[in-house]
Structure formats: structure tokens, C-alpha cells
Scaffold this motif. Structure first.
Motif, PDB file in Angstrom:
ATOM      1  N   ARG A 114       4.823  -7.613   5.827  1.00 30.34           N
ATOM      2  CA  ARG A 114       3.166  -8.335   5.715  1.00 30.34           C
ATOM      3  C   ARG A 114       2.976  -8.785   6.692  1.00 30.34           C
ATOM      4  N   THR A 149       5.261  -2.370  -1.123  1.00 33.92           N
ATOM      5  CA  THR A 149       4.700  -2.773  -0.187  1.00 33.92           C
ATOM      6  C   THR A 149       3.697  -2.083   0.501  1.00 33.92           C
ATOM      7  N   LEU A 153      -0.132  -1.859   1.821  1.00 33.74           N
ATOM      8  CA  LEU A 153      -1.103  -2.290   3.455  1.00 33.74           C
ATOM      9  C   LEU A 153      -2.535  -0.622   3.614  1.00 33.74           C
TER      10      LEU A 153
END
Length: 322
Positions: A114, A149, A153
Motif C-alpha cells: 500500500r 492486499t 487496491l
């Protein structure tokens, strides 16, 4: 330039059949030459541009931000962000800077992915990334966490398409199964070392392996998975006598394949580089080449591959050379 479609769970993301790699832009390829290559690529109808947050930390004085930062300056000066499909990568940057690599690569933890996505967007001067790759494997982070993860996004609108590079076929397949089971957007691109020559049995490439037969077999069965190849022209070894074959490819099988490649190139009035690119695009599964060029003249030679017509017989001769 002909377009291909990357699966993004919706209508798809259109990209040019040739992808421009920018590994050395901003380090060994200075800004003037890099801008000239980028301008020519766009002029020729190219849209797909590839970089990473590591390019090129190993060059003396390099830190890894140079390529993305240069691309950001080019995009701002040319005002062509809406015409470009930007791909970058995360996970391979040494942490801390200067640490032994790949033992101390940054990895693919939630915080790293991130944070680095935001840093890449800042350098590129954009509010989203079109394609975001897990650059190398991270066995310290669970695949479940990595998949979640990268999916976050996409759902947050920061990334359109995700993929992986330098991953074993089983890791890619498992990651995609995890995403499907959880109803999450998964990896739909894989970028791997690939070229016409085959490495000798047991050849070592470290963290940047040559594509495997298993990965190609898997991609044939997965219509939403796009394969991209890097190091496709072996840094000029197909055409330049001053560039010997990398030792991993210097064995009898390669010399037989080089002879067939030379014959086909002569019949077509093309260069071996152009035939290699045309062969990749026509392969099963098709492979989109990531071009590593440092001048407009090198790019123009590669663009000539798009005009080649490899019929079934020529493709078979190239495939079966051994």
C-alpha cells in the motif's frame, strides 16, 4: 498498433501488443534519449509502458526511483496520461537501501504494498496505476494476505489490473484460486523472463527465472490470464557479435535454434530480433513482449516485427527447431 485486452473483471483494459520497458530510463539511458524513445513509441500507436519501483537501484548512484520519476516528468510534459497504460511493480526493492538482495527485498506485506503504491503514483504523477505487479515472490507473507492486499487496491480504485512477475506457476495458480474462492479480483497478468531460445537444463537465474513449461501450460487453460515476456532479445545477443549469449542459453540446443531463426529471418527479409518478437506474439499462448530498448533506432527495428507475417509453416519450423 494492434491492441490486446487485459482482463480486469469488466470490459477489459486495452493495451498495445508491444510493451515498452523503461528499466534503465533515468540511469544509463539519459532523459533526452528516454524522452525520444517514449515519444516515438506513442507516435507509433504504443500505449503500454512498464516500470518498477526498483529501476535501477543496482546502477552506481541508482536508488530505484529513477525510472518512475522520469516517466512522471515525461507524462507531465507531454500531457498523455489518458493515452498510456502504466504498469509498475512492488516487492523487490532492497530494504534497507544497500542491503543484500534478494535476501532483504522489501516483500509483499500489506503495509509495503500500500505504501509503495502511493509512492509510485506520486512519482508518476497519477491518481491510479493501470497494472500493478508483485515483482518477486515473498515467502514470508502468506498468499492469502498478498491476494487480499492487491485486491484492496483494485476495490479502492487505485489499481485497475494486478499481476505477478517472477513467480512459480503453482504460486500464481494458488493465488488465483484464493481470489476466486473469496470473490476478490485476482492476478490476471504474469510477466516472466522469456525468449525464443531455451535455457540449458538446470540453468540458474536467481529470483528472475525463465518462464516454465508449467506456467505456459497453465496460461493456455486460463483465457483471462495475459503472459508478458521480458529480456526477450537477450540484450542484443541475437544480432550483435559483441554481445555473446548469456551462459544460461549457451548450449547446443540454442545453436540449432539460432540456425533456424537465421534461415527464417533471411526468407522474410527481417532481422532475427523481429522474428523473435513475431514468434512470441503468435505463440500459444501469445506472449506480449516487454521491449528493452535504449534508442529510437532500436525501437524502430522492434516495431518492424508488427509487419511480419509468420504463417503456420514458419511458426512450426521455429517451434520444432531442436
Amino acid at each position: 498498433m494492434e491492441q490486446r485486452t487485459l482482463s480486469d473483471g469488466g470490459a477489459g483494459l486495452g493495451v498495445s501488443t508491444l510493451c515498452l520497458g523503461t528499466m534503465y530510463f533515468g540511469t544509463t539511458v539519459d532523459e533526452q534519449r528516454a524522452f525520444a524513445v517514449l515519444d516515438r513509441f506513442i507516435e507509433a500507436g504504443g500505449t503500454f509502458i512498464d516500470t518498477a519501483n526498483t529501476y535501477s537501484f543496482w546502477v552506481p548512484g541508482g536508488t530505484g526511483v529513477e525510472s518512475e520519476a522520469l516517466l512522471g516528468r515525461w507524462l507531465a510534459s507531454r500531457r498523455v496520461r489518458d493515452r498510456v497504460v502504466l504498469a509498475t511493480k512492488v516487492g523487490a526493492l532492497p530494504d534497507p537501501p544497500g542491503a543484500a538482495w534478494p535476501e532483504h527485498a522489501e516483500g509483499l506485506s500489506h503495509d509495503v504494498v500500500r505504501t509503495q503504491a502511493v509512492a509510485s503514483m506520486r512519482r508518476l504523477g497519477t491518481d491510479h496505476l493501470d497494472v500493478y505487479y508483485a515483482h518477486i515472490e515473498d515467502r514470508r507473507t502468506s498468499l492469502d494476505d498478498t491476494v487480499a492486499t492487491f485486491a484492496s487496491l483494485v476495490t479502492d480504485g487505485l489499481v485497475r489490473v494486478t499481476g505477478c512477475s517472477n513467480h512459480a506457476a503453482w504460486r500464481l495458480a494458488t493465488a488465483r484460486q484464493i481470489a476466486r474462492a473469496a470473490g476478490l479480483p485476482g492476478f490476471t497478468c504474469v510477466q516472466q523472463r522469456h525468449t525464443y531460445l531455451r535455457p540449458r537444463p538446470g540453468a540458474e537465474f536467481g529470483s528472475n527465472p525463465h518462464i516454465s513449461a508449467e506456467l505456459l501450460d497453465y496460461a493456455r487453460e486460463e483465457p483471462d490470464l495475459t503472459v508478458l515476456g521480458y529480456s526477450v532479445l537477450l540484450s542484443g545477443a541475437y544480432t550483435r557479435p559483441d554481445r555473446p549469449l548469456p551462459e544460461q542459453y549457451d548450449h547446443p540446443d540454442s545453436h540449432r535454434r539460432l540456425a533456424v531463426l537465421a534461415d527464417v529471418a533471411k526468407e522474410l527479409g527481417a532481422t532475427p530480433n523481429q522474428v523473435v518478437l513475431a514468434w512470441l506474439l503468435r505463440s500459444d499462448p501469445p506472449v506480449l513482449p516487454v521491449l528493452g530498448v535504449s534508442s529510437v533506432s532500436q525501437l524502430d527495428e522492434c516495431l518492424g516485427a508488427l509487419e511480419l507475417e509468420l504463417d503456420d509453416e514458419l511458426q512450426r519450423r521455429l517451434d520444432d527447431a531442436a
